[in-house]
Design a protein around this motif. Structure first.
Motif, PDB file in Angstrom:
ATOM      1  N   SER A  15      47.011  31.119  15.380  1.00  0.00           N
ATOM      2  CA  SER A  15      46.270  30.934  15.065  1.00  0.00           C
ATOM      3  C   SER A  15      46.361  29.276  16.346  1.00  0.00           C
ATOM      4  O   SER A  15      47.295  28.809  16.931  1.00  0.00           O
ATOM      5  N   VAL A  16      44.711  29.319  16.883  1.00  0.00           N
ATOM      6  CA  VAL A  16      44.259  28.646  17.515  1.00  0.00           C
ATOM      7  C   VAL A  16      43.634  27.009  16.902  1.00  0.00           C
ATOM      8  O   VAL A  16      42.752  27.661  16.049  1.00  0.00           O
ATOM      9  N   ALA A  17      44.292  26.486  17.082  1.00  0.00           N
ATOM     10  CA  ALA A  17      44.084  25.037  16.393  1.00  0.00           C
ATOM     11  C   ALA A  17      42.782  24.111  16.672  1.00  0.00           C
ATOM     12  O   ALA A  17      41.553  23.631  16.538  1.00  0.00           O
ATOM     13  N   LEU A  18      42.176  24.531  18.324  1.00  0.00           N
ATOM     14  CA  LEU A  18      41.268  23.927  18.671  1.00  0.00           C
ATOM     15  C   LEU A  18      40.717  24.621  19.898  1.00  0.00           C
ATOM     16  O   LEU A  18      42.104  24.824  21.068  1.00  0.00           O
ATOM     17  N   SER A  19      40.040  24.812  20.263  1.00  0.00           N
ATOM     18  CA  SER A  19      39.679  25.581  21.869  1.00  0.00           C
ATOM     19  C   SER A  19      38.436  25.174  22.513  1.00  0.00           C
ATOM     20  O   SER A  19      36.775  24.202  21.656  1.00  0.00           O
ATOM     21  N   ASP A  20      38.751  24.382  23.975  1.00  0.00           N
ATOM     22  CA  ASP A  20      37.604  23.792  25.126  1.00  0.00           C
ATOM     23  C   ASP A  20      36.712  22.636  24.111  1.00  0.00           C
ATOM     24  O   ASP A  20      35.830  22.665  24.386  1.00  0.00           O
ATOM     25  N   ILE A  21      37.329  21.831  23.792  1.00  0.00           N
ATOM     26  CA  ILE A  21      36.836  20.097  23.048  1.00  0.00           C
ATOM     27  C   ILE A  21      36.570  18.972  24.606  1.00  0.00           C
ATOM     28  O   ILE A  21      37.481  18.918  25.112  1.00  0.00           O
ATOM     29  N   THR A  22      35.520  18.703  24.515  1.00  0.00           N
ATOM     30  CA  THR A  22      35.330  18.371  25.499  1.00  0.00           C
ATOM     31  C   THR A  22      34.321  17.594  24.546  1.00  0.00           C
ATOM     32  O   THR A  22      33.418  17.233  23.766  1.00  0.00           O
ATOM     33  N   LEU A  23      34.352  16.103  24.311  1.00  0.00           N
ATOM     34  CA  LEU A  23      34.012  14.966  23.422  1.00  0.00           C
ATOM     35  C   LEU A  23      34.110  13.148  24.490  1.00  0.00           C
ATOM     36  O   LEU A  23      35.378  13.569  24.562  1.00  0.00           O
ATOM     37  N   HIS A  24      33.136  12.678  23.640  1.00  0.00           N
ATOM     38  CA  HIS A  24      33.550  11.171  23.797  1.00  0.00           C
ATOM     39  C   HIS A  24      33.137  10.669  22.875  1.00  0.00           C
ATOM     40  O   HIS A  24      31.857  10.666  22.104  1.00  0.00           O
ATOM     41  N   VAL A  25      34.188   9.744  23.118  1.00  0.00           N
ATOM     42  CA  VAL A  25      33.293   8.393  21.608  1.00  0.00           C
ATOM     43  C   VAL A  25      33.787   7.018  22.518  1.00  0.00           C
ATOM     44  O   VAL A  25      34.221   6.535  23.435  1.00  0.00           O
ATOM     45  N   GLU A  26      32.245   6.006  22.662  1.00  0.00           N
ATOM     46  CA  GLU A  26      31.793   5.240  23.237  1.00  0.00           C
ATOM     47  C   GLU A  26      33.201   4.280  22.617  1.00  0.00           C
ATOM     48  O   GLU A  26      33.033   4.138  21.364  1.00  0.00           O
ATOM     49  N   LYS A  27      33.578   3.262  23.275  1.00  0.00           N
ATOM     50  CA  LYS A  27      33.979   1.587  23.018  1.00  0.00           C
ATOM     51  C   LYS A  27      33.110   1.253  21.910  1.00  0.00           C
ATOM     52  O   LYS A  27      32.217   1.270  22.264  1.00  0.00           O
ATOM     53  N   GLY A  28      33.822   0.802  20.993  1.00  0.00           N
ATOM     54  CA  GLY A  28      33.080   0.255  19.901  1.00  0.00           C
ATOM     55  C   GLY A  28      32.144   0.792  19.218  1.00  0.00           C
ATOM     56  O   GLY A  28      31.122   0.219  17.927  1.00  0.00           O
ATOM     57  N   GLU A  29      32.047   2.287  19.115  1.00  0.00           N
ATOM     58  CA  GLU A  29      31.373   3.106  18.177  1.00  0.00           C
ATOM     59  C   GLU A  29      32.448   3.078  17.006  1.00  0.00           C
ATOM     60  O   GLU A  29      33.168   3.234  17.409  1.00  0.00           O
ATOM     61  N   GLU A  52      51.080  14.652  19.629  1.00  0.00           N
ATOM     62  CA  GLU A  52      51.153  16.317  19.574  1.00  0.00           C
ATOM     63  C   GLU A  52      50.631  15.883  21.225  1.00  0.00           C
ATOM     64  O   GLU A  52      49.585  15.448  21.399  1.00  0.00           O
ATOM     65  N   LEU A  53      50.562  17.298  21.647  1.00  0.00           N
ATOM     66  CA  LEU A  53      50.598  17.322  23.263  1.00  0.00           C
ATOM     67  C   LEU A  53      49.709  18.336  23.232  1.00  0.00           C
ATOM     68  O   LEU A  53      49.511  19.341  22.918  1.00  0.00           O
ATOM     69  N   PRO A  54      48.304  18.530  23.676  1.00  0.00           N
ATOM     70  CA  PRO A  54      47.449  19.834  23.925  1.00  0.00           C
ATOM     71  C   PRO A  54      47.921  21.128  24.581  1.00  0.00           C
ATOM     72  O   PRO A  54      48.477  20.649  25.462  1.00  0.00           O
ATOM     73  N   SER A  55      47.947  22.171  24.246  1.00  0.00           N
ATOM     74  CA  SER A  55      48.116  23.078  24.950  1.00  0.00           C
ATOM     75  C   SER A  55      47.287  23.395  26.364  1.00  0.00           C
ATOM     76  O   SER A  55      48.534  23.642  27.031  1.00  0.00           O
ATOM     77  N   GLN A  56      46.646  22.701  26.457  1.00  0.00           N
ATOM     78  CA  GLN A  56      45.492  22.537  28.053  1.00  0.00           C
ATOM     79  C   GLN A  56      43.902  21.896  27.975  1.00  0.00           C
ATOM     80  O   GLN A  56      44.244  21.262  26.308  1.00  0.00           O
ATOM     81  N   GLY A  57      44.558  20.784  28.770  1.00  0.00           N
ATOM     82  CA  GLY A  57      43.168  19.742  29.026  1.00  0.00           C
ATOM     83  C   GLY A  57      44.107  18.672  29.423  1.00  0.00           C
ATOM     84  O   GLY A  57      44.765  18.561  28.942  1.00  0.00           O
ATOM     85  N   GLN A  58      42.540  17.447  28.937  1.00  0.00           N
ATOM     86  CA  GLN A  58      43.215  16.043  29.073  1.00  0.00           C
ATOM     87  C   GLN A  58      42.669  14.966  27.866  1.00  0.00           C
ATOM     88  O   GLN A  58      41.282  15.598  27.521  1.00  0.00           O
ATOM     89  N   ILE A  59      43.125  14.170  28.010  1.00  0.00           N
ATOM     90  CA  ILE A  59      42.736  13.568  26.200  1.00  0.00           C
ATOM     91  C   ILE A  59      42.963  11.819  27.426  1.00  0.00           C
ATOM     92  O   ILE A  59      43.581  12.006  27.805  1.00  0.00           O
ATOM     93  N   LEU A  60      41.932  11.418  26.967  1.00  0.00           N
ATOM     94  CA  LEU A  60      42.248   9.717  27.722  1.00  0.00           C
ATOM     95  C   LEU A  60      41.488   8.925  26.433  1.00  0.00           C
ATOM     96  O   LEU A  60      40.849   9.103  26.110  1.00  0.00           O
ATOM     97  N   VAL A  61      42.614   7.745  26.388  1.00  0.00           N
ATOM     98  CA  VAL A  61      42.595   6.814  25.248  1.00  0.00           C
ATOM     99  C   VAL A  61      42.452   5.383  26.263  1.00  0.00           C
ATOM    100  O   VAL A  61      43.715   5.347  26.521  1.00  0.00           O
ATOM    101  N   GLY A  62      41.317   4.679  26.143  1.00  0.00           N
ATOM    102  CA  GLY A  62      41.277   3.509  26.589  1.00  0.00           C
ATOM    103  C   GLY A  62      41.324   3.642  28.500  1.00  0.00           C
ATOM    104  O   GLY A  62      41.826   2.646  28.609  1.00  0.00           O
ATOM    105  N   GLY A  63      40.777   4.630  29.124  1.00  0.00           N
ATOM    106  CA  GLY A  63      41.471   4.705  30.121  1.00  0.00           C
ATOM    107  C   GLY A  63      42.580   5.914  30.369  1.00  0.00           C
ATOM    108  O   GLY A  63      43.134   6.197  31.818  1.00  0.00           O
TER     109      GLY A  63
END
Lengths: 217, 297
Positions: A15-29, A52-63
């Motif tokens: 079961s792969v829940a997410l695969s190669d997600i790259t996205l941006h949500v701007e501040k105030g959006e 939860e923690l991703p299996s791979q990749g990075q997520i930045l929230v508010g920098g």
């Protein structure tokens, strides 16, 4: 506000829940995250507030890189994010006023102030007259509104809402969306996961679609 | 202020939780109470015995019985040597006549007995009271050994044997209390940790939610730690109450008749009462830490 780079989430081999997600949500959006049930919307939200923690990749929230922050800093991150959970996650043994005030309580806000702000938050979702009721005494829609009041009480920098109108009639759903727009106008970034196509169209905001674990914008 | 608010919250939550599952908590408090009572009872008995020993050693007296027909010169030499010894507080020489008079005064009914013997049976003696700080069994033994072979000394009599036996008894009671108390304290820790673990299981959802809305680990754990400490502390209070009641009962009904210990007031040291309550809280603290360490909170 949210920057995801090549994020993968896999619970086991099949079961792969997410695969190669790259996205941006701007501040105030204000934007919607949509896709069919089981597409990975909830999983993505869980990664954003570090349930939860991703299996791979990075997520930045508010920098801040939430995939790398130490355990001790997680509470601080979560306090800056308001989350409306799909299953509400209300404390059954506490009244709805106490539920909403709980976020302020852990921030050691003075008692009177807690009550005043919790009352106002309940008023904003139209439930102030039931403030002494317990979650189990309310309907699903009412519980959802309590969850929304709790998510908004601390004026978070980011609001994550997982199917926040799933249990509401169209009129109430629209009211909640208007409330989200007001919060957004005050500077909070809003990300709403929903598969309510009609509402998305009515709102006319940016839409990110996840399908079978992949972004399809 | 935030710290006080957090503490107030911990105590409030802990009290609510204690009241909510009052039956199981009463059981846990009772177990701790009984364990601490047993430990406290041993320590109280030890304290009381110790007090008796102290009272006795305060009055330690060594009596040197002198040989018959001793030359005054030799007696005077012995007296002056005794006076120079650091252990000697007072020295009284009892002549044969004085000893006889004392016997007659003490044992009124037997006062004609010496007359039947035709001769005064009492030897001349020197009575020594021992100075404070020289009353330990070791010091008394040293003193007696130094003089028992001196010229003119027929026999030495002193209460050391009894004191030694009592001191050993005190040590034994204290040791037994320590071992039994230790085992029971472990049992209490086990009980508290299981009771707290049950509460944690029952409230796991609630605790997860708290974490999800940003409560720190300490904030989630605090109420459980306070709850464990309150359980332990209340167990301590139960133990002190049982001890107090028990002591009153023993003092009134059993020891009133005993000449040996009757005059010694039966008491529970205040420090012991505090130590039992604090000990209970410590047991509770360890119990809740053990259960939280094992759970996912």
């Amino acid at each position: 506000m949210i920057q995801a780079f090549h994020v993968y989430k896999q619970y086991d081999r099949e079961s792969v829940a997410l695969s190669d997600i790259t996205l941006h949500v701007e501040k105030g959006e204000f934007c919607f995250l949509t896709g069919p049930s089981g597409a990975g919307k909830t999983t993505f939200l869980k990664l954003v507030f570090r349930e939860e923690l991703p299996s791979q990749g990075q997520i930045l929230v508010g920098g801040r890189n939430v995939t790398a922050i130490p355990e001790a800093q997680i509470p601080e991150l979560r306090r800056s994010i308001g989350v409306v959970f799909q299953d509400f996650k209300l404390l059954k043994r506490k009244t709805i006023l106490e539920n909403v005030a709980f976020v302020l309580r852990i921030l050691a806000v003075p008692h009177k102030e807690q009550k005043r702000r919790a009352f106002n938050a309940l008023k904003a979702v139209g439930l102030h007259h039931k403030m002494h009721a317990y979650p189990m005494q309310l309907s699903g829609g009412e519980q959802q509104r309590v969850a929304i009041a709790r998510a908004l009480i601390n004026e978070p920098m980011l609001l994550l809402a997982d199917e926040p109108t799933g249990n509401l009639d169209p009129g109430m759903a629209q009211e909640i969306m208007t409330l989200f727009q007001e919060v957004n106008a005050r500077g909070t970034t809003v990300l709403v996961a929903t598969h309510d196509r009609e509402m998305i169209q009515r709102m006319g905001k940016r839409v990110i679609t996840i399908q079978r674990g992949r972004v399809n914008e | 202020m935030p710290v006080f608010r957090a503490l107030a919250y911990f105590v409030q939550e802990a009290l609510t939780s204690l009241w909510r599952s009052r039956l199981i908590n009463a059981l846990s408090i009772g177990t701790i109470g009984v364990s601490l009572f047993v430990l406290g009872a041993f320590l109280t008995v030890a304290s009381n015995l110790n007090a008796v020993v102290t009272r006795w050693t305060e009055k330690v007296q060594v009596t040197f019985y002198l040989e018959d027909g001793l030359e005054p010169r030799i007696r005077e030499m012995l007296e002056s040597r005794l006076k120079d010894d650091p252990a000697v507080e007072t020295l009284t020489t009892i002549s044969r006549q004085a000893a006889l008079d004392r016997f007659r005064a003490l044992f009124h009914d037997l006062r004609t007995l010496p007359d039947d013997l035709a001769e005064n049976p009492f030897p001349e003696s020197i009575e020594i009271t021992v100075k404070n700080g020289h009353q330990s069994p070791e010091e008394i033994t040293r003193f007696v050994t130094a003089f028992e072979k001196s010229p003119g000394v027929e026999e030495v009599q002193y209460d050391l044997l009894w004191i030694q036996r009592l001191t050993t008894a005190v040590r034994l009671v204290r040791g037994l209390g320590g071992v039994l108390g230790g085992i029971l304290a472990l049992a209490s820790i086990f009980t508290i940790s299981n009771v707290i673990r049950l509460t944690v299981y029952a409230r796991q959802d609630e605790l997860d939610i708290m974490r999800l809305v940003g409560a720190t680990r300490a904030y989630v754990r605090g109420p459980f730690i306070v709850e464990g400490m309150l359980q332990g502390g209340l167990g301590g209070v139960v133990a002190v109450a049982l001890l107090w009641g028990g002591l009153r009962f023993v003092a009134r009904d059993l020891l009133a008749a005993s000449e040996l210990l009757g005059r010694a007031a039966i008491f529970m040291p205040t420090e012991l009462a505090f130590a039992i309550v604090l000990g209970g809280m410590a047991v509770g603290l360890v119990g809740s830490l053990v259960s939280l360490g094992r759970s996912q909170v």
